[in-house]
Design a protein around this motif. Structure first.
Motif, mmCIF file in Angstrom:
data_model
loop_
_atom_site.group_PDB
_atom_site.id
_atom_site.type_symbol
_atom_site.label_atom_id
_atom_site.label_comp_id
_atom_site.label_asym_id
_atom_site.label_seq_id
_atom_site.Cartn_x
_atom_site.Cartn_y
_atom_site.Cartn_z
ATOM 1 N N PRO A 192 20.329 -20.368 11.316
ATOM 2 C CA PRO A 192 20.430 -20.603 9.858
ATOM 3 C C PRO A 192 21.291 -19.554 9.155
ATOM 4 N N LEU A 193 21.621 -18.476 9.859
ATOM 5 C CA LEU A 193 22.379 -17.379 9.241
ATOM 6 C C LEU A 193 23.620 -17.050 10.086
ATOM 7 N N SER A 197 26.684 -16.443 9.467
ATOM 8 C CA SER A 197 27.662 -15.455 8.994
ATOM 9 C C SER A 197 27.133 -14.035 9.072
ATOM 10 N N LYS A 200 19.514 -9.005 9.602
ATOM 11 C CA LYS A 200 19.319 -10.428 9.911
ATOM 12 C C LYS A 200 17.912 -10.672 10.476
ATOM 13 N N PRO A 218 27.216 -15.129 3.497
ATOM 14 C CA PRO A 218 25.917 -14.759 4.100
ATOM 15 C C PRO A 218 24.749 -14.919 3.122
ATOM 16 N N GLN A 244 24.698 -17.061 0.519
ATOM 17 C CA GLN A 244 24.502 -18.507 0.344
ATOM 18 C C GLN A 244 23.607 -19.026 1.472
ATOM 19 N N GLU A 245 23.820 -18.489 2.679
ATOM 20 C CA GLU A 245 22.976 -18.911 3.809
ATOM 21 C C GLU A 245 21.521 -18.487 3.605
ATOM 22 N N ARG A 286 19.884 -20.873 1.106
ATOM 23 C CA ARG A 286 19.562 -22.177 1.726
ATOM 24 C C ARG A 286 18.426 -22.057 2.741
ATOM 25 N N TYR A 287 18.453 -20.981 3.511
ATOM 26 C CA TYR A 287 17.432 -20.762 4.540
ATOM 27 C C TYR A 287 16.051 -20.614 3.888
ATOM 28 N N THR A 331 34.096 -17.967 2.243
ATOM 29 C CA THR A 331 34.476 -19.221 2.920
ATOM 30 C C THR A 331 35.989 -19.291 3.123
#
Lengths: 345, 345
Positions: free
Chosen positions: B35-36, B38, B45, B174, B176-177, B180-181, B342
């Motif tokens: 899910p991560l 980046s 992490k 990272p 943004q991830e 979302r996660y 991105t």
């Protein structure tokens, strides 16, 4: 006959799907349970049902995307009883002895002296500035966690003067049904109340299924600091950042939600601007006012339509006329509500 | 052989269930997508993954019910680039010519005269009170809908000075991830920013997937009224009801959310009290600070750990020491982030 596995599986799945389809059809053929069973059939109930249908049916010209399905509800007089005195005011008066014990210098100072005297007639005559002084002392000066504990304790023990029940029992069953019905159809239901945001948040989740972040109320300031052991705390201040009544309601909605509601429910002149703001957006809109015209089962007050003027939850004739003119719907408690309270026989 | 329907159905369902179980087992055996992606493997992490696992796994001693899964994120410097100047400040400066056109008496008055001169060195030296005057004139006086239109137009055309891209492109992949996660695991992700609440709300949904009601920012007052055609409007006022920075962050969180976060992300001394407030609650807590130590891919500034002091997004050594002492996790952009934007090759 031998059957290859794949073919047996296909047949099994076909059977299972046919079974599911049959049971689904069967379920669909049953009439849906009435989501508003405490409402009498009539224009008010129909307006709610029609509004939900047209704003949630894909392809409808009035379809509203789920993120924009915002419905706002006044609390006192709309979701629960506000007579003979707002619950928060009862709370504040009940906290005066504790406040005076903490600050003995208040004992001989008005309005605290009058409250301590227990003289109900004198207490009923306290002025608005007096009530503000009582609110300042009983709603600020403590941490947000102490306040939560004090209100929770009060809720567990306080009883209303007429039915002798805990205040959360005094919610209107028909409005609880509307809250649930809207949420079941993708609406987010906000409380937008003139009472304190921190006060109402303490019971809103359990009483109405409305979480703290969906309670918009009169907002008091807090101050971040540290307690004696160095732990961060928020202390409640007497400052009012937003008075969430009348023009303050659309202002509070903008502040807390940032979107215009598509449905709004109120019962007094304090809700007028919220209903105007809601109704002024494009597409289908629902604006409803609860009229207290049932002295037997609840209370009767206006002064609209010749009802008595009790000075609490004032519903003027001019508000009634605006509602009639602008297509807001007035709910008659007497005629539209089959059952008002869960504790009714 | 003849088979009664009921028995055939039972067999078909058994087959179908066995098939479903087999395919489910197969799916479960595939390694879950990272899910991560980046993020480089490392303690930062791992801390995020462990926190999510222990707060969302039923039966875990650190399990957090979904309603209480609140994560708060600073914006400028935490979710997107804040150098060389906060995006909202760039916006305010860009609006000065229009503001002066509407109020020509400002043309020869400081600080507007300096902004109109285009003298970048002089503009960079404007004082805080000067910037407040510019904010007052460019962020208030219009209706909330006019403001939305003005900001939307700016977002569509403005480009940042370094990469020449729209500001929403400058969000950190990272982070943004992480947003979302967390949401995929039942968290509600709030932005808690010193920038204007009304300003950030205009792009937060599209840029971060965060709807308006989940943006907590510096709160300006509004005033309800009617336009010339009698339609209700909200006009933005210069009054600041809450300065959502430093001590204002936990105050704003209480005001807007009414619950203490369990996870909080920031990057500067402006986020210190939010992280302290988050970390002080019971159970598992996650407090993280983004450290800008990558001058090549983004910017390098502190002054913690000998990084340059740019006066924007200040990350002091004392904040770094508090993080180390209290178990907050410092994210190194240089070492922990595999990819920042991105648009990177």
């Amino acid at each position: 006959m031998k059957t290859p596995h794949s073919s047996a599986l296909a047949r099994a799945l076909a059977w299972a799907l046919a079974f599911l389809a049959a049971t689904t059809r069967f379920a669909a053929a049953q009439p849906a349970a009435d989501p508003l069973p405490s409402w009498n059939d009539g224009s008010a109930k129909l307006a709610i049902e029609n509004f939900v249908a047209k704003t949630t049916t894909a392809g409808s010209p009035d379809f509203v995307p789920p993120a924009e399905r915002i419905a706002t509800f006044d609390q006192d007089g709309t979701l629960w009883v506000e007579q003979p005195m707002y619950a928060q005011l009862v709370y504040c008066l009940s906290r005066v002895p504790a406040a005076v014990a903490a600050k003995p210098e208040l004992k001989d100072v008005e309005p605290f002296k009058t409250v301590l005297s227990g003289d109900r007639a004198a207490i009923a005559k306290l002025s608005f500035p007096d009530l503000e002084k009582i609110a300042d002392v009983t709603l600020s000066g403590m941490t947000t966690e102490q306040f939560q504990a004090e209100v929770s304790q009060w809720l567990a023990t306080a009883r209303d003067p007429r039915w002798q029940r805990p205040y959360p029992d005094l919610t209107y069953l028909p409005m609880q049904e509307v809250l649930r019905y809207l949420r079941a159809n993708g609406y987010t239901t906000y409380i937008v109340t003139g009472s304190g945001q921190d006060f109402v948040r303490i019971y809103a989740e359990q009483t109405y299924g409305v979480p703290p972040e969906q309670v918009v109320g009169t907002i008091g300031g807090t101050k971040f600091g540290y307690d004696q052991s160095g732990q961060p705390i928020l202390t409640k201040l007497p400052d009012v950042l937003l008075n969430d009544d009348k023009t303050g309601k659309p202002e509070g909605i903008h502040l807390m939600i940032g979107r215009r509601p598509v449905a709004a429910f109120g019962n007094s002149t304090g809700d007028r601007q919220m209903l105007e703001y809601t109704k002024a957006g494009p597409g289908a809109r629902l604006a409803m006012l609860v009229m207290h015209d049932d002295a037997t089962r609840e209370y009767a007050y206006g002064p609209a339509q010749g009802l008595p003027d009790t000075k609490i939850g004032v519903f003027t004739q001019s508000l009634y006329d605006e509602a009639t003119k602008d297509g807001w719907i007035v709910i008659s408690m007497k005629n539209d509500w089959k059952r008002i309270f869960t504790f009714e026989p």
